[in-house]
Scaffold this motif. Structure first.
Motif, short mmCIF file in Angstrom:
data_model
loop_
_atom_site.label_atom_id
_atom_site.label_comp_id
_atom_site.label_asym_id
_atom_site.label_seq_id
_atom_site.Cartn_x
_atom_site.Cartn_y
_atom_site.Cartn_z
N ARG A 82 0.84 -1.21 0.00
CA ARG A 82 0.00 0.00 0.00
C ARG A 82 0.87 1.25 0.00
NH1 ARG A 82 -2.75 -2.56 4.29
NH2 ARG A 82 -2.05 -0.95 5.75
N SER A 83 1.93 1.23 0.79
CA SER A 83 2.77 2.42 0.92
C SER A 83 3.44 2.81 -0.39
CB SER A 83 3.84 2.20 1.99
OG SER A 83 4.74 1.16 1.62
N LEU A 84 3.61 1.85 -1.29
CA LEU A 84 4.27 2.13 -2.55
C LEU A 84 3.39 2.90 -3.52
CD1 LEU A 84 6.02 -1.33 -3.15
CD2 LEU A 84 7.07 0.78 -2.30
N VAL A 85 2.08 2.85 -3.31
CA VAL A 85 1.16 3.52 -4.25
C VAL A 85 0.37 4.65 -3.59
CG1 VAL A 85 0.93 1.50 -5.74
CG2 VAL A 85 -0.67 1.81 -3.84
N THR A 86 0.74 5.01 -2.36
CA THR A 86 0.00 6.06 -1.65
C THR A 86 0.91 7.17 -1.14
OG1 THR A 86 0.12 4.74 0.39
CG2 THR A 86 -1.88 4.52 -0.96
#
Length: 444
Positions: free
Chosen positions: A137-141
């Motif tokens: 999630r952190s990679l796209v947010t």
């Protein structure tokens, strides 16, 4: 009977409140809303989406989608990976004729988002992205908004020739110290063979993953500012190690993805290489005659504790200006969660994809399909080994919004002075690029 898409939704104004963090870290232009499109056309005709990507098997996936959906149809164009592909996407966005869906590597997503070149998909895909592990999630947010949907996960792995290791009396190394000793034994057993290739001129994804594994953080966030940690202690340790292997003649030094590198593998002059799950497909298509000789293992670590970084990895995003955001996100959801999409992607027996999907359910589908398509190419189970590494990906790495500048500076410096010089130059370039973009930096 073709399945119809979900009931079309009425057009609506997508006005999203931009958080202070998003404004500070990604710039105002990237945090606003736009006009959303409908899932299906109101005039009874299907919505036609355009998609650009470089990923193996994408045409097969698009064909499968088109055959089972009436309200949405997709036209696919293959583009090259890397700098040329991103330049093409960037130019199309500037010209107002960008595709509706693009493959976007995790490393490049913050840069495109920060320049206002991607649609904010928080409203459309926030729940879907929330179902993935936090590390994905952190990679796209970046900035707290959702700019893409994760497709695959790419832990670095060690691919090795079982016959060449046996010939040299080498065990699979568990630490980087063991890797260096294995390199010495392999060269001693056959002066024409080296354990691996350290790409001449630098290969940023290769070395970034290794720095990530060692505990480097790349970039960071300190309040409303970026911190630049490209040249931190762990990165310098990794650079010094590989500079040493090159200087001692224990590894080859061919350009990445070059004919020289491929030829060395064909001739059995390379006993191993560092890759990711997707690397397996390249071996099958390029070296079919070496079936049964290659195996895969976890990456060696500094202290023997399981740990890895990642190499590559792709999300699907919607470029700024798409008139069919709802239809695009419906297609993206199918791409990333429907087993039919994964089966189609791995349907090419001559060049089967070995991608490791982000979702655990899709991983099982991919593993089963690859097992049949690969015909037992590997001496062990690629998917079993790869999936086991996902939870060992070291936490704390952050991609920054100026990765293009970092990559360019790194590769130029490595070509002249080695890996250590590359990280130092990349650090300077990152700070300058952030300043040129008007983004705040911090020493925190």
């Amino acid at each position: 009977m073709p399945r119809r898409s979900r009931t079309p939704r009425a057009p609506r104004r997508r006005v999203l409140a931009a958080s202070a963090g998003c404004l500070a870290l990604l710039a105002t232009s990237a945090c606003g809303g736009g006009d959303g499109g409908t899932s299906g056309a109101s005039d009874g005709k299907p919505v036609t989406l355009t998609m650009w990507s470089w990923m193996v098997g994408t045409q097969d996936v698009v064909d499968a989608f088109n055959a089972t959906h009436e309200d949405i149809q997709v036209k696919y164009t293959e583009i090259t990976a890397g700098t040329d592909g991103y330049s093409k996407i960037d130019s199309a966005i500037d010209a107002g004729n960008a595709p509706d869906v693009v493959g976007m590597e995790y490393a490049m997503l913050p840069e495109f988002a920060s320049q206002g070149n991607l649609e904010d998909l928080t409203e459309e895909t926030g729940d879907l992205v929330g179902s993935f592990p936090e590390s994905l999630r952190s990679l796209v947010t970046p900035g707290g908004r959702t700019w893409g949907v994760p497709f695959d996960v790419t832990p670095q792995l060690l691919y090795y020739r079982t016959d060449l290791f046996d010939k040299a009396g080498v065990e699979v190394p568990h630490t980087w110290a063991e890797f260096e000793r294995a390199a010495e034994k392999i060269r001693k057993a056959d002066g024409d063979v080296r354990i691996a290739n350290a790409p001449k001129g630098g290969d940023v994804p290769f070395i970034n993953g290794l720095a990530w594994q060692a505990g480097s953080q790349g970039f960071g966030v300190d309040g409303d500012a970026w911190t630049v940690r490209v040249d931190d202690g762990p990165a310098r340790k990794v650079a010094a190690y590989w500079d040493g292997l090159v200087g001692d003649g224990l590894v080859r030094n061919d350009p990445a993805w070059s004919e020289e590198e491929t030829t060395a593998r064909k001739k059995g002059q390379v006993a191993a290489f560092i890759g990711a799950p997707w690397s397996g497909a390249g071996l099958i298509s390029q070296l079919p005659e070496q079936k049964g000789k290659w195996a895969v293992a976890p990456l060696p670590t500094w202290d023997g504790t399981p740990a890895t970084g990642t190499w590559g990895g792709t999300s699907f995003a919607v470029p700024k200006g798409s008139e069919h955001i709802d239809a695009a996100t419906e297609f993206i959801e199918w791409l990333t969660t429907d087993p039919a999409a994964m089966k189609a992607r791995l349907s090419d027996a001559e060049a089967p994809s070995s991608v490791l999907p982000a979702g655990a359910g899709m991983q099982k589908v991919a593993a089963a399909e690859f097992d049949g398509a690969s015909g037992g190419y590997f001496a062990n189970d690629l998917y079993e080994v790869a999936a086991a590494q996902v939870d060992t990906v070291v936490k704390g790495w952050t991609w920054g919004p100026v990765q293009g500048s970092v990559n360019e500076a790194f590769e130029s410096a490595v070509a002249k002075g080695g890996w250590t010089a590359g990280f130092a130059a990349a650090q300077r370039a990152a700070v300058k690029a952030l300043d040129d973009r008007g983004l705040k930096t911090s020493d925190g």
